[in-house]
Write an enzyme that holds these catalytic residues in place. Sequence first.
Site, PDB file in Angstrom:
ATOM      1  N   LYS A  53       0.832  -1.206   0.000  1.00 51.17           N
ATOM      2  CA  LYS A  53       0.000   0.000   0.000  1.00 51.17           C
ATOM      3  C   LYS A  53       0.870   1.260   0.000  1.00 51.17           C
ATOM      4  O   LYS A  53       0.596   2.225  -0.730  1.00 51.17           O
ATOM      5  CB  LYS A  53      -0.938  -0.008   1.203  1.00 51.17           C
ATOM      6  N   GLN A  97      -4.545  -1.400   9.815  1.00 52.87           N
ATOM      7  CA  GLN A  97      -4.449  -2.712   9.191  1.00 52.87           C
ATOM      8  C   GLN A  97      -5.069  -3.790  10.090  1.00 52.87           C
ATOM      9  O   GLN A  97      -4.738  -3.907  11.262  1.00 52.87           O
ATOM     10  CB  GLN A  97      -2.976  -3.058   8.900  1.00 52.87           C
ATOM     11  N   ASP A 120     -11.057   3.100   4.159  1.00 57.64           N
ATOM     12  CA  ASP A 120     -11.349   1.668   4.035  1.00 57.64           C
ATOM     13  C   ASP A 120     -12.838   1.426   3.819  1.00 57.64           C
ATOM     14  O   ASP A 120     -13.243   0.363   3.352  1.00 57.64           O
ATOM     15  CB  ASP A 120     -10.898   0.924   5.302  1.00 57.64           C
TER      16      ASP A 120
END
Length: 293
Positions: A53, A97, A120
């Site tokens: 990422k 995460q 997200d």
Amino acid sequence: MSAQLIDGKLIAQKIRQDAADRTQKLRARGIQPCLAVVLVGEDPASVSYVTAKERALEEAGMASQDIRLPQETSEIELLTIIDKLNQDPQVHGILVQLPLPKHINEDRIITAIEPAKDVDGFHPVSVGNMVLGRPGFLPCTPHGVLVLLRELSIPTNGAHAVMVGRSNIVGKPLANLLTRRDINATVTVCHTGTRDLADHCRRADILIAAAGRPGLITADMVRPGAAVIDVGVNRVEDPAAKKGYRLVGDVDFEGVKEVASFITPVPGGVGPMTIAMLIQNVVQAAEHRLQGV
């Protein structure tokens, strides 16, 4: 005749280039999109995802804040860090995460993120906006699947889509998105409690597997000509592989490709799209900040 391979890498590159172009315009106005990435612990898969990422952010001309915390970090400590990031005007998106260590409540952490920075798309406000069809961040993997279908001109209007899996990250949101009027599919959701799974799968025009079980979908479960999207990423032992394992999906690729019309490989199918849609969400967050949205 084998199925047409859906090249997620190629389509993802188009999305990332668009995000890079938009980033360049923002930087010309003195704004550099920035994503804060928070990783608790050293889970090898999570470290690999975070590294990928951050590399994608750099390639798009974006900034990242890499916040790596020890496994024993408390929930209160993590919430304090998120609060600071929420208030930092230089940070446009926040990504924690997952999975988190078991002593930390994931729902509490996700809910603590400011919805305007929830790139997200996991915050309850983001989920509510998605369900109601209101503007907001869409979860990256489900959104990426929709883009794959669109880019390959796979018909969705009136199509029967079968979703195998009901996770909050993929199954539930993707099933919802497929029913949007601009997609207009009829959706069946299958899960561990579903009877006669093969029978449901054989009725699908579009079959999406996101169950986390390697090789779950076999050729005899697929209607000839169906489009098959494999979201699963599973590690299976392979002594011949350099790392001692290889990645496979939820679909028996070699068998199913002889039956389907389209199929995504693992790796190289849905995976690259997830990162591409994240990058798109970050630049969108920066644009919204500029517009005062």
